[in-house]
Design a protein around this motif. Structure first.
Motif, PDB file in Angstrom:
ATOM      1  N   UNK A  48       0.795  -1.227   0.000  1.00  0.00           N
ATOM      2  CA  UNK A  48       0.000   0.000   0.000  1.00  0.00           C
ATOM      3  C   UNK A  48       0.830   1.281   0.000  1.00  0.00           C
ATOM      4  N   UNK A  49       2.161   1.161   0.094  1.00  0.00           N
ATOM      5  CA  UNK A  49       3.002   2.355   0.153  1.00  0.00           C
ATOM      6  C   UNK A  49       3.566   2.676  -1.221  1.00  0.00           C
ATOM      7  N   UNK A  50       3.257   3.851  -1.795  1.00  0.00           N
ATOM      8  CA  UNK A  50       3.868   4.227  -3.073  1.00  0.00           C
ATOM      9  C   UNK A  50       5.344   4.536  -2.879  1.00  0.00           C
ATOM     10  N   UNK A  51       6.183   4.042  -3.791  1.00  0.00           N
ATOM     11  CA  UNK A  51       7.628   4.178  -3.656  1.00  0.00           C
ATOM     12  C   UNK A  51       8.209   4.837  -4.905  1.00  0.00           C
ATOM     13  N   UNK A  52       8.944   5.902  -4.703  1.00  0.00           N
ATOM     14  CA  UNK A  52       9.569   6.632  -5.799  1.00  0.00           C
ATOM     15  C   UNK A  52      11.041   6.248  -5.827  1.00  0.00           C
ATOM     16  N   UNK A  53      11.470   5.513  -6.848  1.00  0.00           N
ATOM     17  CA  UNK A  53      12.864   5.084  -6.979  1.00  0.00           C
ATOM     18  C   UNK A  53      13.618   6.186  -7.714  1.00  0.00           C
TER      19      UNK A  53
END
Length: 279
Positions: A52-57
């Motif tokens: 559920x956590x959006x992750x920006x690489x």
């Protein structure tokens, strides 16, 4: 049909629909309208369940430090919109350019520890690009990951420091160790230094560099990150944000559990720079 991308400002969502056009679309294209409604509904929901956590690489972020980003890829514009409409936060992860294995995650394209960023301001330009200002909040570790609409989502667990009592116990144990046999052993010297001396060493180095007008301490940098903090909990993150060394070195701060450990990392950077033995 030209298929050109049409940039619509966020404010348009509050405007009423044209009832005549809406009725015509419902009458002549009911399947397409229904499918589009379902798609929009799914987009609004975003990630659900464990991932559920959006992750920006992208890059490194640090707790209590600002991070400025320009969002232009459609997948991350969607991620940003969802974040703004929900918690106002997303996770920042550093790109794993050397494909180093990340524990149970394996050789993924990102490092497994990151920082949650809280969105402070967001400005959408006419071409759809967004300029955002964020501040780091908490560190986290990715325990599982997947992909949603082109961007990474994951399950995370927070990384907390040990208690103050435990930190004091560690300091007492390390400072009581006998002096190193080799007086040039930098690491052993740093291990035995009290926490307050570690902070002073780092602050004194910054003062010397300011007196020499170091480029990485110019006023424009200080306008963004502020003056060197006196708080030992904040100083290492501030120092890493302004010091021009490799991101892989700075990443070492994220997996620490004590203020003392972070100050030892930053003190090691300084001693290497001073002795010109940086590797």
């Amino acid at each position: 049909m030209c298929r050109r991308v049409l940039a619509l400002p966020p404010s348009i969502s509050s405007h009423p629909s044209n009832k005549t056009l809406a009725n015509l679309l419902d009458a002549f294209c009911p399947e397409a309208v229904s499918a589009r409604r379902d798609t929009v509904h799914a987009e609004e929901l975003g990630a659900q369940g464990e991932l559920s956590t959006p992750l920006f690489v992208c890059t490194l972020g640090f707790p209590q430090q600002p991070t400025f980003l320009r969002i232009f890829e459609p997948r991350y514009r969607l991620m940003l919109r969802r974040a703004l409409e929900s918690t106002g936060e997303f996770g920042m992860l550093m790109y794993n350019r050397y494909n180093e294995p990340q524990g149970d995650l394996g050789p993924v394209n990102f490092y497994g520890i990151g920082t949650m960023l809280r969105i402070i301001r967001s400005q959408t330009l006419p071409d759809g690009t967004s300029l955002i200002e964020t501040v780091g909040t908490d560190r986290f570790r990715v325990t599982a990951h997947g992909v949603l609409d082109g961007y990474v989502v994951g399950s995370t667990e927070p990384i907390h420091d040990v208690t103050l009592a435990e930190e004091e116990r560690i300091e007492a144990e390390e400072t009581a160790r006998p002096p190193p046999a080799d007086p040039t052993d930098i690491n052993s010297q740093i291990e035995r230094m009290p926490t307050v001396e570690l902070l002073w060493l780092c602050q004194e180095f910054v003062r010397r560099m300011q007196a020499r007008s170091a480029n990485w301490l110019q006023q424009r940098v200080l306008d963004i990150h502020g003056q060197p903090p006196n708080d030992a909990r904040v100083f290492p993150y501030w120092f890493a944000s302004v010091l021009p060394i490799s991101e892989e070195e700075k990443y070492k701060l994220l997996d620490t559990r004590t203020v003392r450990a972070r100050l030892k990392v930053t003190a090691t950077w300084i001693r290497r720079i001073e002795s010109q033995r940086w590797v």
